[in-house]
Motif scaffolding. Structure first.
Motif, PDB file in Angstrom:
ATOM      1  N   LEU A  69      76.115  15.538  61.153  1.00  0.00           N
ATOM      2  CA  LEU A  69      76.066  14.114  61.460  1.00  0.00           C
ATOM      3  C   LEU A  69      75.523  13.868  62.847  1.00  0.00           C
ATOM      4  CD1 LEU A  69      79.415  12.783  59.986  1.00  0.00           C
ATOM      5  CD2 LEU A  69      77.146  12.795  58.965  1.00  0.00           C
ATOM      6  N   SER A  70      75.570  14.895  63.709  1.00  0.00           N
ATOM      7  CA  SER A  70      75.195  14.719  65.112  1.00  0.00           C
ATOM      8  C   SER A  70      73.803  15.230  65.432  1.00  0.00           C
ATOM      9  CB  SER A  70      76.215  15.439  66.008  1.00  0.00           C
ATOM     10  OG  SER A  70      77.511  14.948  65.775  1.00  0.00           O
ATOM     11  N   PHE A  71      73.178  15.920  64.508  1.00  0.00           N
ATOM     12  CA  PHE A  71      71.842  16.472  64.747  1.00  0.00           C
ATOM     13  C   PHE A  71      70.968  16.246  63.524  1.00  0.00           C
ATOM     14  CE2 PHE A  71      74.810  19.178  67.131  1.00  0.00           C
ATOM     15  CZ  PHE A  71      74.265  19.124  68.401  1.00  0.00           C
ATOM     16  N   GLU A  72      69.666  16.144  63.769  1.00  0.00           N
ATOM     17  CA  GLU A  72      68.700  16.124  62.675  1.00  0.00           C
ATOM     18  C   GLU A  72      67.411  16.757  63.182  1.00  0.00           C
ATOM     19  OE1 GLU A  72      66.258  13.037  59.776  1.00  0.00           O
ATOM     20  OE2 GLU A  72      67.979  12.344  60.929  1.00  0.00           O
ATOM     21  N   GLN A  73      66.961  17.795  62.483  1.00  0.00           N
ATOM     22  CA  GLN A  73      65.727  18.456  62.894  1.00  0.00           C
ATOM     23  C   GLN A  73      64.543  17.649  62.363  1.00  0.00           C
ATOM     24  OE1 GLN A  73      65.196  22.580  61.703  1.00  0.00           O
ATOM     25  NE2 GLN A  73      64.178  22.993  63.624  1.00  0.00           N
ATOM     26  N   ILE A  74      63.762  17.100  63.292  1.00  0.00           N
ATOM     27  CA  ILE A  74      62.663  16.216  62.919  1.00  0.00           C
ATOM     28  C   ILE A  74      61.384  17.002  62.649  1.00  0.00           C
ATOM     29  CG2 ILE A  74      61.292  14.234  63.654  1.00  0.00           C
ATOM     30  CD1 ILE A  74      64.239  13.640  63.205  1.00  0.00           C
ATOM     31  N   ARG A  75      61.104  17.987  63.507  1.00  0.00           N
ATOM     32  CA  ARG A  75      59.891  18.796  63.344  1.00  0.00           C
ATOM     33  C   ARG A  75      60.168  20.233  63.732  1.00  0.00           C
ATOM     34  NH1 ARG A  75      54.866  15.341  66.040  1.00  0.00           N
ATOM     35  NH2 ARG A  75      55.126  13.434  64.830  1.00  0.00           N
ATOM     36  N   ARG A  76      59.282  21.095  63.279  1.00  0.00           N
ATOM     37  CA  ARG A  76      59.267  22.488  63.698  1.00  0.00           C
ATOM     38  C   ARG A  76      57.855  22.841  64.150  1.00  0.00           C
ATOM     39  NH1 ARG A  76      62.191  25.232  58.493  1.00  0.00           N
ATOM     40  NH2 ARG A  76      64.357  24.966  59.119  1.00  0.00           N
ATOM     41  N   ALA A  92      74.847  10.325  77.211  1.00  0.00           N
ATOM     42  CA  ALA A  92      73.897   9.208  77.290  1.00  0.00           C
ATOM     43  C   ALA A  92      74.546   7.946  76.756  1.00  0.00           C
ATOM     44  CB  ALA A  92      72.624   9.523  76.493  1.00  0.00           C
ATOM     45  N   PRO A  93      75.131   7.128  77.607  1.00  0.00           N
ATOM     46  CA  PRO A  93      75.757   5.895  77.120  1.00  0.00           C
ATOM     47  C   PRO A  93      74.791   4.999  76.379  1.00  0.00           C
ATOM     48  CG  PRO A  93      76.324   6.327  79.430  1.00  0.00           C
ATOM     49  CD  PRO A  93      75.229   7.278  79.061  1.00  0.00           C
ATOM     50  N   SER A  94      73.509   5.048  76.774  1.00  0.00           N
ATOM     51  CA  SER A  94      72.533   4.158  76.139  1.00  0.00           C
ATOM     52  C   SER A  94      72.241   4.540  74.710  1.00  0.00           C
ATOM     53  CB  SER A  94      71.221   4.195  76.933  1.00  0.00           C
ATOM     54  OG  SER A  94      70.669   5.501  76.924  1.00  0.00           O
ATOM     55  N   ALA A  95      72.761   5.681  74.233  1.00  0.00           N
ATOM     56  CA  ALA A  95      72.473   6.100  72.865  1.00  0.00           C
ATOM     57  C   ALA A  95      73.055   5.157  71.831  1.00  0.00           C
ATOM     58  CB  ALA A  95      73.010   7.512  72.625  1.00  0.00           C
ATOM     59  N   LEU A 124      61.882  19.928  67.363  1.00  0.00           N
ATOM     60  CA  LEU A 124      62.181  18.578  67.824  1.00  0.00           C
ATOM     61  C   LEU A 124      63.444  18.127  67.108  1.00  0.00           C
ATOM     62  CD1 LEU A 124      61.526  15.956  69.356  1.00  0.00           C
ATOM     63  CD2 LEU A 124      60.142  15.257  67.388  1.00  0.00           C
ATOM     64  N   TRP A 125      64.473  17.798  67.893  1.00  0.00           N
ATOM     65  CA  TRP A 125      65.767  17.412  67.341  1.00  0.00           C
ATOM     66  C   TRP A 125      66.111  15.983  67.719  1.00  0.00           C
ATOM     67  CZ3 TRP A 125      68.799  20.494  64.254  1.00  0.00           C
ATOM     68  CH2 TRP A 125      68.468  21.850  64.192  1.00  0.00           C
ATOM     69  N   TRP A 126      66.607  15.211  66.740  1.00  0.00           N
ATOM     70  CA  TRP A 126      67.320  13.984  67.035  1.00  0.00           C
ATOM     71  C   TRP A 126      68.756  14.369  67.329  1.00  0.00           C
ATOM     72  CZ3 TRP A 126      71.715  12.115  64.647  1.00  0.00           C
ATOM     73  CH2 TRP A 126      72.119  10.830  65.006  1.00  0.00           C
ATOM     74  N   VAL A 127      69.340  13.797  68.395  1.00  0.00           N
ATOM     75  CA  VAL A 127      70.685  14.164  68.832  1.00  0.00           C
ATOM     76  C   VAL A 127      71.513  12.899  68.971  1.00  0.00           C
ATOM     77  CG1 VAL A 127      72.039  15.289  70.637  1.00  0.00           C
ATOM     78  CG2 VAL A 127      69.784  16.172  70.064  1.00  0.00           C
ATOM     79  N   ASP A 128      72.717  12.926  68.416  1.00  0.00           N
ATOM     80  CA  ASP A 128      73.640  11.805  68.564  1.00  0.00           C
ATOM     81  C   ASP A 128      74.363  11.955  69.894  1.00  0.00           C
ATOM     82  OD1 ASP A 128      75.464   9.838  68.452  1.00  0.00           O
ATOM     83  OD2 ASP A 128      76.358  10.404  66.539  1.00  0.00           O
TER      84      ASP A 128
END
Length: 704
Positions: A569-576, A639-642, A674-678
């Motif tokens: 739920l906290s990570f998503e791999q966008i690219r490799r 990152a509070p702005s997240a 490239l990771w999306w991070v919560d």
């Protein structure tokens, strides 16, 4: 290494307890007493070899099969099994199942080539069966039904036992919780709602890049109408799934969006817009064009029929700089424009009608909710929002309320007659959905992965249910249930009174639109964002959930599919495999710090060019960027702005033992990932070896 030795190694390196110092945070913010994380075990060559040896001993006399595992936990195990296959078996085929379809490139669901052999699914553990169910759904779409699963540890939970029984899957395991003196979970009974698949079909041309609401299916009698990325409006038989007719909107396919407008039906006609800027009226029986009104560059809005005034209302988008949008009403019979209200922004939002006040309630691209007099388009009231409202509001005529969800991450309740605010509830992300009134409750999803339930009499939040993936699909009601779908491909039924989850139906791709339900509550029709369409029978208590045997279930198509139920739920791999050598060289040649965005652009031009291109591709705005070295032993980032931005890590260099950790989840980053991070919770990158890791950390905001 014996099984006893392996058990001790897993207990030492893979089993963690909450009293060891580090809190084990679960996905709902609570704490685990214990958890297994076998990634470290799988990085031990001796342990991995021992597991592979035990596997092949158990399957020595098994007929030929191919292996499949879901990224990323199963990849080391899958690789070890393929490399250690006995010589007499020859080369063993294996495939990796993606948790999320790539939004670029080939947009594959399965990496590797599936062959005409039975599939043996492998994984590290089996608990509730959630991730295994996702893997089964993806493989089923590709024409392969899983009948056997191998795991290192079987939790034998009540949900997991129910899952394998329902699926008819045999589970082979090396260990159970009893081997580690841990009790099986019998506290969470499995949802009991079941479905039987009636048919499935697909239209080639789905665009994986856009994981957003598209054209929702419309059920009228024994026909189902739906638009798609391929710029086709289609009519399907609800009995067979066969295409009765299809109409292609000329020029709309080149936009990559085709038809996102959900169709509306009135007196034997279908109305919709397309991304060629045209509003269409077709004969619902034949698909023949009755009239077409080109009135802009794009139409992503869905039409609202107001029969009292013989009008169809729809939002129009223009390329002109001075007024890029219009809230417009057209004559139902011939398409002539009757009135319009121009707005500055691109008008994607749709409208709802309140008959008692003869008002069209419409969220505009100018960041406001408007009430327009249906006959003339004159403004009756206006309510400001901080960002656009992209989807239609809901109306409760009994309580004289209208509810809507905004890109400003709030759910609003207004007096429908006056526009006076009655309540506002913030969410953690943008809201891209139409709420649902059921009795005294309001149900509304959010991009923060939660479904919000509000008591509209007391104006209080009753419950916030974590559904595990972004909730863009608008909820709908059937009998005593609310049905809502997620970007994880799950269709979820919730009891209106108890607010308990009663059923979870897993599909291989994101479901970003409302499902369609038959009047008797038995038929369920689901369209995914990749143009796949499914029909299910909702089963009553005691009905057989096994697939029908009177006709084969066809494979969807050659177009592969998959998008969220997130294993994380906290990570998503966008690219490799992003080419990062030039970016890393630039970072190494310049002192790294965290300047303003303007100074960052001047100091790191190569990085800035890459970031700008990625932001444009995502349709978002770059709001912050920094090059960060993660040293040993740890680096903590918050990152509070997240709460209102998406945060990413592009890995320029990474130690072999580096980890990004968020709560009880961890991923092993590699250069080029490239990771999306919560980042709403603390994220830690850890390198026990002392080797540095270099990340390009940046945030993207949604662009209006």
């Amino acid at each position: 290494m014996t099984l006893s030795d392996m058990q001790q190694l897993i207990a030492r390196n893979g089993l963690h307890f909450g009293d060891e110092g580090a809190p084990l945070i679960n996905k709902r913010g609570g704490r685990y007493n214990w958890l297994f994380d076998l990634r470290r075990v799988f990085m031990d060559a001796h342990a991995l070899t021992a597991i592979a040896t035990a596997f092949w001993q158990r399957y020595a006399d098994h007929p030929p099969f191919q292996l499949a595992g879901m990224e990323t936990g199963a990849i080391p195990l899958l690789t070890a099994l393929m490399l250690s296959a006995p010589p007499q078996r020859g080369a063993v085929n294996g495939v990796i199942i993606r948790k999320a379809r790539k939004t670029s490139g080939l947009a594959r669901a399965v990496e590797g080539e599936l062959r005409d052999l039975p599939v043996l699914l492998v994984d590290d553990t089996l608990n509730s069966g959630t991730s295994a169910e996702k893997a089964c759904a993806v493989l089923s779409m590709a024409g392969h039904e899983v009948r056997e699963l191998f795991v290192v540890i079987d939790f034998q939970s009540e949900r997991g036992m129910h899952w394998r029984e329902r699926r008819g899957i045999t589970v082979n395991t090396l260990f159970t919780l009893a081997d580690f003196d841990l009790p099986a979970d019998t506290r969470s009974p499995a949802p009991t709602q079941a479905w039987r698949e009636r048919w499935r079909t697909a239209t080639p041309g789905g665009i994986a890049y856009h994981v957003v609401p598209k054209s929702a299916p419309l059920l009228v009698g024994d026909r189902l109408y739906r638009g798609c990325d391929a710029a086709k409006m289609q009519a399907f038989s609800t009995e067979t799934g066969g295409v009765l007719w299809e109409f292609e909107a000329t020029g709309a396919a080149g936009s990559r969006k085709g038809i996102w407008s959900s169709p509306a039906y009135h007196q034997g006609r279908i109305y919709f817009g397309a991304y060629n800027g045209t509003l269409y009226c077709l004969d619902a029986d034949t698909g023949q064009e009755i009239w077409a009104h080109p009135d802009g560059e794009w139409v992503g809005s869905s039409p609202l029929i107001v029969p009292q005034h013989n009008l169809v209302c729809v939002g129009i988008e223009y390329a002109r700089p001075w007024a890029q949008g219009s809230l417009a009403a057209y004559n139902l019979d011939h398409g002539e424009k009757v009135w319009e209200h121009q707005v500055r922004g691109l008008q994607h939002g749709s409208a709802a009608y309140w008959p008692e006040g003869d008002l069209v309630i419409w969220g505009s691209a100018d960041h406001e909710m408007l009430a327009l007099r249906a006959q003339t388009g004159e403004i009756a009231w206006r309510f400001p929002t901080r960002r656009s409202v992209k989807y239609a509001p809901a109306i409760d005529s009994t309580r004289r309320l209208t509810a809507f969800a905004s890109f400003d991450k709030s759910i609003y309740l207004l007096d429908v007659a006056t526009g006076e605010k009655r309540g506002e509830w913030p969410t953690g992300e943008i809201c891209y959905t139409t709420p649902l009134f059921v009795g005294n409750k309001l149900f509304c999803g959010s991009g923060d992965r939660h479904l919000y339930i509000i008591d509209v009499d007391r104006m209080t939040l009753l419950k916030r249910i974590n559904l595990g993936a972004r909730v863009y699909a608008s909820p709908c009601a059937v009998e005593d249930r609310v049905v809502v779908a997620t970007n994880g491909g799950r269709v979820i039924e919730i009891d209106v009174d108890t607010l308990e989850i009663k059923g979870i139906l897993q599909l291989p791709d994101a479901v970003t639109n409302a499902v369609a339900l038959s009047d008797d509550g038995r038929g369920l029709y689901v369209s995914t964002y990749m143009n796949h369409l499914y029909a299910f029978d909702r089963l009553r208590e005691g009905e057989q959930a096994a697939p029908r045997t009177d006709a084969p279930v066809p494979a969807l198509s050659s177009v592969e599919a998959i998008k969220e139920t997130q294993r994380w739920l906290s990570f998503e791999q966008i690219r490799r495999d992003v080419e990062v050598s030039a970016l890393l060289a630039e970072a190494a040649s310049t002192p790294i710090h965290q300047p303003s965005l303007a100074h960052f652009a001047a100091q790191y031009p190569h990085c800035m060019r890459w970031l700008t291109a990625f932001a444009q591709q995502e349709g978002k705005r770059l709001s912050a960027a920094a090059l960060v070295i993660f040293p040993s032993p740890a680096h903590t980032q918050h990152a509070p702005s997240a709460a209102y931005q998406d945060s990413y890590h592009l890995i320029l260099a990474s130690a072999a033992d580096a980890r990004m950790i968020c709560g009880d989840e961890a991923v092993a980053p590699e250069a080029g990932d490239l990771w999306w991070v919560d980042n709403r919770s603390i994220t830690v990158a850890h390198s026990g070896s002392g080797a540095p890791s270099v990340h390009l950390v940046f945030q993207l905001s949604f662009a209006e």
